[in-house]
Design an enzyme around this catalytic site. Sequence first.
Site, PDB file in Angstrom:
ATOM      1  CE1 TYR A 103      -1.429  -5.305  11.451  1.00 54.24           C
ATOM      2  CE2 TYR A 103      -3.722  -6.022  11.303  1.00 54.24           C
ATOM      3  CZ  TYR A 103      -2.691  -5.216  10.876  1.00 54.24           C
ATOM      4  OH  TYR A 103      -2.917  -4.295   9.890  1.00 54.24           O
ATOM      5  CG  LEU A 151      14.563  -1.681   1.708  1.00 54.09           C
ATOM      6  CD1 LEU A 151      15.785  -1.637   0.779  1.00 54.09           C
ATOM      7  CD2 LEU A 151      13.295  -1.408   0.890  1.00 54.09           C
ATOM      8  NE  ARG A 170      -8.567 -16.761   7.912  1.00 50.82           N
ATOM      9  CZ  ARG A 170      -8.134 -15.853   7.056  1.00 50.82           C
ATOM     10  NH1 ARG A 170      -7.062 -16.092   6.319  1.00 50.82           N
ATOM     11  NH2 ARG A 170      -8.768 -14.707   6.907  1.00 50.82           N
ATOM     12  CG  PHE A 181     -13.287  -2.039   5.973  1.00 55.06           C
ATOM     13  CD1 PHE A 181     -13.139  -0.779   6.549  1.00 55.06           C
ATOM     14  CD2 PHE A 181     -14.141  -2.932   6.583  1.00 55.06           C
ATOM     15  CE1 PHE A 181     -13.838  -0.420   7.709  1.00 55.06           C
ATOM     16  CE2 PHE A 181     -14.853  -2.582   7.732  1.00 55.06           C
ATOM     17  CZ  PHE A 181     -14.700  -1.334   8.291  1.00 55.06           C
ATOM     18  CG  ASN A 182     -10.854  -7.240   3.701  1.00 53.73           C
ATOM     19  OD1 ASN A 182     -11.623  -6.709   4.512  1.00 53.73           O
ATOM     20  ND2 ASN A 182     -10.346  -8.428   3.898  1.00 53.73           N
ATOM     21  NE  ARG A 196     -13.328 -10.740   6.497  1.00 54.27           N
ATOM     22  CZ  ARG A 196     -14.096 -11.697   7.026  1.00 54.27           C
ATOM     23  NH1 ARG A 196     -15.408 -11.701   6.800  1.00 54.27           N
ATOM     24  NH2 ARG A 196     -13.571 -12.645   7.777  1.00 54.27           N
ATOM     25  N   GLY A 199     -11.345 -17.509  14.222  1.00 52.71           N
ATOM     26  CA  GLY A 199     -11.378 -16.056  14.424  1.00 52.71           C
ATOM     27  C   GLY A 199     -11.983 -15.264  13.279  1.00 52.71           C
ATOM     28  CB  ILE A 217      -0.956  -0.008   1.221  1.00 54.58           C
ATOM     29  CG1 ILE A 217      -1.793  -1.290   1.230  1.00 54.58           C
ATOM     30  CG2 ILE A 217      -1.859   1.218   1.207  1.00 54.58           C
ATOM     31  CD1 ILE A 217      -2.605  -1.506   2.511  1.00 54.58           C
ATOM     32  CE1 TYR A 271       8.534  -6.891  10.804  1.00 53.96           C
ATOM     33  CE2 TYR A 271       8.438  -6.899  13.199  1.00 53.96           C
ATOM     34  CZ  TYR A 271       9.172  -6.907  12.034  1.00 53.96           C
ATOM     35  OH  TYR A 271      10.539  -6.926  12.091  1.00 53.96           O
TER      36      TYR A 271
HETATM   37  C1  UD1 Z   1      -7.718  -8.918   6.517  1.00 58.23           C
HETATM   38  C2  UD1 Z   1      -6.312  -8.977   7.064  1.00 58.23           C
HETATM   39  C3  UD1 Z   1      -6.201  -8.257   8.356  1.00 58.23           C
HETATM   40  C4  UD1 Z   1      -6.823  -6.908   8.298  1.00 58.23           C
HETATM   41  C5  UD1 Z   1      -8.274  -7.039   7.879  1.00 58.23           C
HETATM   42  C6  UD1 Z   1      -8.928  -5.675   7.736  1.00 58.23           C
HETATM   43  C7  UD1 Z   1      -4.791 -10.875   6.784  1.00 58.23           C
HETATM   44  C8  UD1 Z   1      -4.591 -12.356   6.919  1.00 58.23           C
HETATM   45  N1  UD1 Z   1      -5.958 -10.384   7.208  1.00 58.23           N
HETATM   46  O1  UD1 Z   1      -8.495  -9.855   7.227  1.00 58.23           O
HETATM   47  O2  UD1 Z   1      -4.826  -8.080   8.651  1.00 58.23           O
HETATM   48  O3  UD1 Z   1      -6.775  -6.310   9.558  1.00 58.23           O
HETATM   49  O4  UD1 Z   1      -8.303  -7.658   6.605  1.00 58.23           O
HETATM   50  O5  UD1 Z   1     -10.310  -5.880   7.629  1.00 58.23           O
HETATM   51  O6  UD1 Z   1      -3.946 -10.195   6.268  1.00 58.23           O
HETATM   52  N2  UD1 Z   1     -10.538 -16.647   2.755  1.00 58.23           N
HETATM   53  C9  UD1 Z   1     -10.738 -17.900   2.200  1.00 58.23           C
HETATM   54  N3  UD1 Z   1      -9.665 -18.579   1.718  1.00 58.23           N
HETATM   55  C10 UD1 Z   1      -8.384 -18.071   1.757  1.00 58.23           C
HETATM   56  C11 UD1 Z   1      -8.199 -16.778   2.332  1.00 58.23           C
HETATM   57  C12 UD1 Z   1      -9.295 -16.103   2.824  1.00 58.23           C
HETATM   58  O7  UD1 Z   1     -11.866 -18.389   2.133  1.00 58.23           O
HETATM   59  O8  UD1 Z   1      -7.435 -18.756   1.321  1.00 58.23           O
HETATM   60  C13 UD1 Z   1     -11.712 -15.883   3.233  1.00 58.23           C
HETATM   61  C14 UD1 Z   1     -11.688 -15.534   4.701  1.00 58.23           C
HETATM   62  O9  UD1 Z   1     -12.243 -16.534   5.485  1.00 58.23           O
HETATM   63  C15 UD1 Z   1     -12.500 -14.225   4.698  1.00 58.23           C
HETATM   64  C16 UD1 Z   1     -12.163 -13.588   3.344  1.00 58.23           C
HETATM   65  O10 UD1 Z   1     -11.699 -14.667   2.531  1.00 58.23           O
HETATM   66  O11 UD1 Z   1     -13.880 -14.496   4.718  1.00 58.23           O
HETATM   67  C17 UD1 Z   1     -11.093 -12.522   3.420  1.00 58.23           C
HETATM   68  O12 UD1 Z   1      -9.950 -13.039   4.094  1.00 58.23           O
HETATM   69  P1  UD1 Z   1      -8.571 -12.214   4.161  1.00 58.23           P
HETATM   70  O13 UD1 Z   1      -8.189 -11.752   2.808  1.00 58.23           O
HETATM   71  O14 UD1 Z   1      -7.572 -13.061   4.892  1.00 58.23           O
HETATM   72  O15 UD1 Z   1      -8.947 -10.927   4.993  1.00 58.23           O
HETATM   73  P2  UD1 Z   1      -9.550 -10.751   6.472  1.00 58.23           P
HETATM   74  O16 UD1 Z   1      -9.590 -12.035   7.187  1.00 58.23           O
HETATM   75  O17 UD1 Z   1     -10.821  -9.994   6.342  1.00 58.23           O
END
Ligand code: UD1
Length: 327
Positions: free
Chosen positions: A140, A33, A281, A168-169, A220, A283, A12, A75
């Site tokens: 984190y 780095l 997964r 958000f994501n 998300r 949490g 980012i 991190y």
């Molecule tokens: C992510 C970040 C978190 C950040 C948050 C902000 C990671 C691991 N998580 O969490 O640091 O604070 O956004 O909202 O960096 N999924 C699958 N299969 C996969 C990977 C993910 O099904 O292989 C699903 C997850 O269960 C979730 C969605 O995809 O429903 C998004 O997951 P992910 O991209 O890891 O993001 P967050 O868990 O929302």
Amino acid sequence: MTTLITGGAGYIGSITTRLIRSTGRAVVVLDTLENGHRTAVGDAPFVQGDVADTELVERICKEHGVDEVVHFAAYKAVGESMENPSKYFQNNVTGSQKLFDALHRAGVERVVFSSTAGVYGTPDTVPVREDAEPRCESVYAETKLMIEKTLSWYSRTTSMRHVCLRYFNAAGASSDATLGEDWRFSQNLIPHVMKAAMGHAPALKVFGNDFPTPDGTGVRDYIHVEDLASAHVAALDHLAGKGASITCNVGTGFGTSVMDIINTTEQVTGQKVPYEIVGRRAGDPAACYADPSLITKTFGWSPTRSLEDIIATAYAWHSTHPAGHDS
Ligand code: UD1
């Protein structure tokens, strides 16, 4: 005006650095780095070093005439933070506190900070607003909340002002496919979907299809990284215009499920995304998406990129950079 960008060699950070420069600001990037890439910084002024090195930070501020800071360096691996909390408290919290002290001594009063929607944990209701009770579910996220609180005390006790942006994501890549995320080190959904679509990995694991969401998969708020970058410029402009300290969500306001991501990837790229449903997964909340009305009202910012843009730019970047910036 000179902007110090910590962590400006990261995913980012590098995309935001490029956008900030395009607004006519001078910049200086500070990055260890350890996880960032020198090539991602391009020809922007660059110093390799740590935010906790107070002498270095003060020297950079004086030599470059720094007026404002965007603080990305941290991190960010949720799982690792639960296994090695001390690493996260030390680097994220103590490092940030040392940075703020050095900035204060150097007379730098404007700070934009990368926070996370992770502070909400599993929200009671969505879309989630900034006044929801924070309920961190990882070390984190807790470190990010602690830094938000540290900044709020600096704002109350000194002339420093801040904007905390709760991302958000973050997803997608630069529209010219030259800057993006290194999928070798990412645990996030979209890099995994891309790997599966391009045959670089076996089937995507979908973590649960029994959530109380419309299609049963996790929901998300995916925000294009260039929209996220423009939120930082808006935050810098807000502070430069004497705006008060504030904490804002940065999201689209739309919830997107894992199945929506798979289906959109297949439509946009023409590739099949092999997947299998596995258990949830630990949490993972069922649904987390933003109410972005505060940032829209305060900065006049709103996202302009679609989910299709996120997928198209991610696909263009990963297919040309299978080894990230080392490709
Ligand atoms: C992510 C970040 C978190 C950040 C948050 C902000 C990671 C691991 N998580 O969490 O640091 O604070 O956004 O909202 O960096 N999924 C699958 N299969 C996969 C990977 C993910 O099904 O292989 C699903 C997850 O269960 C979730 C969605 O995809 O429903 C998004 O997951 P992910 O991209 O890891 O993001 P967050 O868990 O929302």
